[in-house]
Design an enzyme around this catalytic site. Structure first.
Site, PDB file in Angstrom:
ATOM      1  N   GLU A 242      -1.831  -9.018  -1.340  1.00  8.19           N
ATOM      2  CA  GLU A 242      -0.684  -9.102  -2.283  1.00  8.19           C
ATOM      3  C   GLU A 242      -1.670  -9.352  -3.847  1.00  8.19           C
ATOM      4  OE1 GLU A 242       1.996  -7.812  -2.078  1.00  8.19           O
ATOM      5  OE2 GLU A 242       2.834  -8.060  -0.337  1.00  8.19           O
TER       6      GLU A 242
ATOM      7  N   ARG B 129      -1.634  -6.597  -6.667  1.00 13.55           N
ATOM      8  CA  ARG B 129      -0.686  -6.836  -7.819  1.00 13.55           C
ATOM      9  C   ARG B 129      -1.633  -7.609  -9.029  1.00 13.55           C
ATOM     10  NH1 ARG B 129       5.186  -7.947  -5.631  1.00 13.55           N
ATOM     11  NH2 ARG B 129       4.881  -7.359  -3.483  1.00 13.55           N
TER      12      ARG B 129
ATOM     13  N   ASP C 181       1.023   1.399   6.524  1.00 11.73           N
ATOM     14  CA  ASP C 181       1.090   2.271   5.629  1.00 11.73           C
ATOM     15  C   ASP C 181      -0.238   2.723   4.586  1.00 11.73           C
ATOM     16  OD1 ASP C 181       1.327  -0.208   4.553  1.00 11.73           O
ATOM     17  OD2 ASP C 181       3.096   0.370   3.421  1.00 11.73           O
TER      18      ASP C 181
ATOM     19  N   GLU D  30       8.250   3.918  -3.608  1.00  9.64           N
ATOM     20  CA  GLU D  30       7.426   4.981  -2.836  1.00  9.64           C
ATOM     21  C   GLU D  30       8.050   6.052  -3.046  1.00  9.64           C
ATOM     22  OE1 GLU D  30       8.451   1.950  -1.638  1.00  9.64           O
ATOM     23  OE2 GLU D  30       6.296   1.089  -1.481  1.00  9.64           O
TER      24      GLU D  30
HETATM   25  C1  DMJ Z   1       4.378  -2.906  -3.262  1.00  6.91           C
HETATM   26  O1  DMJ Z   1       3.635  -4.114  -3.454  1.00  6.91           O
HETATM   27  C2  DMJ Z   1       2.951  -1.874  -2.942  1.00  6.91           C
HETATM   28  O2  DMJ Z   1       3.423  -0.546  -3.164  1.00  6.91           O
HETATM   29  C3  DMJ Z   1       2.673  -2.011  -1.462  1.00  6.91           C
HETATM   30  O3  DMJ Z   1       1.849  -0.919  -1.074  1.00  6.91           O
HETATM   31  C4  DMJ Z   1       3.760  -1.642  -0.759  1.00  6.91           C
HETATM   32  N1  DMJ Z   1       5.014  -2.746  -1.084  1.00  6.91           N
HETATM   33  C5  DMJ Z   1       5.530  -3.019  -2.581  1.00  6.91           C
HETATM   34  C6  DMJ Z   1       6.349  -1.656  -2.953  1.00  6.91           C
HETATM   35  O4  DMJ Z   1       7.273  -1.403  -2.074  1.00  6.91           O
END
Ligand code: DMJ
Length: 591
Positions: A218, A222, A350, A487
């Protein structure tokens, strides 16, 4: 005659000089040929063939480091403008086969000193696009951003997230997540005043070493991604300096017995460890830090970041997999997947798949391993996970519980997949990738259109029984929340740009309006608890940083008519929507 009259010494000196001259001329000619070839990296032979590798790039960076102080200090944010040209699919650029290059190599175990402790003075793209809204829809999205920002500034400034109902804040990592996640969005939306305030906070108040356990993934996607992207778009060194500091603080995560990083680290003490809730790291997390660490290396000229994440990629590449699909847990000490863990394109699986493709794209298709693994995984997904629902034959991607038991469950998170498949097609992969992208895109849109609020639930289940008295999509009460996730909008952007089909924009606009109707509060936007209750969706009192970092940014880009605004040939979006430059075979940003 003259030659004969000379002494032996004179003749030797002249012969030697001529020989040196010939050697130097040949060297210069060869060198020139290589330099000219660099200008079109997409058409270059593989690195191995021309003997160029990342180590040579480092030397290149060292030379360019001479003018570190040469960066300009002012951010350029242009006002509205730009041509009215839809960014249609560029079929002309397609090739029949994926471009096959040799592995990059060059930076590992080469015995050379790879550390260059200086900051490179380079820009990803010299010609800046026009930033700011160009049409009414983009203006509406800018207004949404401003509304959210105003509340964040008033009630949560410097904290990670706004709590829009209680008009307070929530702390997760103590890193000012909403500010850093929003930096590039503000540049792109043309919000110069807001961007400068945020820049000043990063420069003066941001603490890179809070006494806090943070999650490596994270924080990377981010914060590191946000800082790097802000640097690339603004040219302001403060972002790169902070990115470098943060990269250094995160590196202890990689000091495990295997090369697999620990999930968490205390940024103040530097102690890295497994997460509180279990012994293992998450597969999507340890494989979704590579774009950022590689970019940090290319941008600073210090290859240690890239080295750390390359080891992870190589390790995962070499582990046995079922049809290219990965379980969701891996142990940092043993380096092995956890037996019988779930296989999914949703939570914890994912972005492993997303970053396989995007790393191939980021490196100008030069790292063969990534596309090989990606192709195997997509073929595996098609065979084992992609199914259709009843009665309306919606195509969805399910999961394998315990690694082998099919479940017709699809997280909203998996709606990144249509966009990734379309990006693969754009980069030369087979036609069926685009067809599957379109089919999944339609389903992701249906998960919105189907509900009372026109907002998607967090998780959808699909009916596969013909004749059953149920809809295609089933929403369980525990899954009915919506977290303002990006997404579906993200994939709509890819599908729109790559096909030119305008209905993808229409779908995006419908979703934006649903956000406006059901998640907008007097002070910011909030996650909701029940997408099936339009009258009372249950405000959750939380505005995620990715709503500003991703959802609104992708919406803004979806409605841009400027084909030069972050073209996919030059930029690769990290999984948190932070655009990073595509690199040529020297590691330089593609112009
Ligand atoms: C975000 O932090 C990123 O897109 C991550 O890949 C998945 N979760 C969140 C958004 O849904």
């Amino acid at each position: 005659m003259v030659w004969r009259r000379m002494s032996r010494l004179q003749r030797n000196i002249i012969s030697m000089s001529l020989a040196v001259g010939v050697v130097v001329s040949i060297y210069i000619l060869l060198h020139r040929k290589t330099s000219t070839g660099r200008q079109d990296p997409m058409n270059q032979p593989p690195w191995g063939q021309i003997g160029v590798d990342y180590f040579h790039f480092e030397n290149d960076v060292q030379q360019r480091n001479g003018n570190v102080g040469g960066k300009k200090d002012e951010t350029v944010i242009d006002g509205p403008g730009g041509p009215d040209i839809a960014n249609q699919g560029d079929q002309d650029n397609r090739v029949d086969e994926p471009v096959i290059h040799q592995p990059a190599g060059g930076d590992d175990d080469d015995g050379e000193d790879d550390n260059v402790d200086k900051i490179a003075n380079e820009r990803p793209n010299k010609s800046q696009p026009k930033y700011g809204p160009q049409n009414e829809k983009q203006e509406a999205i800018v207004a949404a951003f401003k509304h959210a920002w105003k509340a964040y500034k008033a009630y949560a400034w410097g904290h990670d997230e706004l709590k829009p109902v209680s008009k307070s804040w929530n702390e997760w990592f103590n890193l000012g997540l909403t500010i850093v996640d929003s930096l590039d969005t503000m540049i792109i939306l043309g919000l110069e005043k807001e961007f400068k305030e945020a820049r000043d906070w990063v420069a003066n108040d941001m603490n890179i070493k809070p006494r806090k356990d943070v999650n490596l993934f994270e924080t990377t996607i981010r914060v590191l991604g946000g800082l790097l992207s802000a640097y690339h778009l603004s040219d302001e060194l403060v972002f790169l300096e902070k990115a470098k500091l943060l990269g250094d603080e995160l590196l202890p995560c990689f000091n495990s017995k295997s090369s697999i990083p620990f999930a968490d680290i205390n940024l103040m003490t530097g102690v890295a460890k497994a997460p509180k809730w279990g012994p293992d790291s998450t597969v999507s997390e340890v494989t979704t830090i590579q774009l950022e660490f590689r970019d940090l290396s290319f941008t600073t000229g210090d290859m240690k970041y890239k080295k750390a994440v390359d080891k992870v990629s190589k390790h995962i590449h070499n582990l046995p997999k079922e049809s290219g699909l990965v379980p969701i847990f891996i142990n940092a000490n043993t380096g092995q997947f956890r037996a019988r863990s779930t296989i999914t394109f949703g939570a914890r699986g994912d972005s492993y798949y997303e970053y396989l493709l995007k790393q191939w794209v980021q490196t100008s298709k030069s790292e063969q391993m990534f596309v090989d693994d990606y192709l195997e995984a997509m073929a595996g997904a098609k065979e084992k996970l992609v199914r259709t629902s009843e009665p309306n034959k919606l195509t969805f991607v399910g999961e394998l519980l315990s690694g082998d038991r099919f479940s017709a469950k699809m997280d909203h998170l998996a709606c990144f997949l249509p966009g990734t498949l379309a990006l693969g097609y754009k980069n030369g992969l087979d036609e069926w990738h685009l067809q599957l992208a379109k089919d999944l895109m339609h389903t992701c849109y249906q998960t919105y259109a189907f509900t009372a609020t026109k907002l998607s639930p967090e998780i959808s289940h699909f009916n596969m029984v013909p004749g059953a008295r149920t809809d295609d999509i089933i929403i369980k009460p525990a899954d009915a929340h919506n977290l303002l996730r990006p997404e579906t909008i993200e994939s709509l952007l890819y599908l729109y740009r790559i096909t030119g089909d305008k209905f993808y924009r229409q779908w995006g606009w419908e979703i934006f309006q649903a956000f406006e109707r059901h998640t907008k509060l007097p002070y910011g936007y909030s996650s909701i608890s029940n997408v099936q209750n339009a009258k009372n969706p249950g405000i959750r009192d939380k505005m995620e940083s990715f709503f500003l970092g991703e959802t609104l940014k992708y919406l803004f880009l979806l409605f841009s008519d400027d084909k030069d605004l972050f073209p996919f040939e030059k930029y690769v979006f990290n999984t948190e929507a932070h655009p990073l430059p595509v690199r040529d075979f020297l590691g330089k940003a593609v112009q």
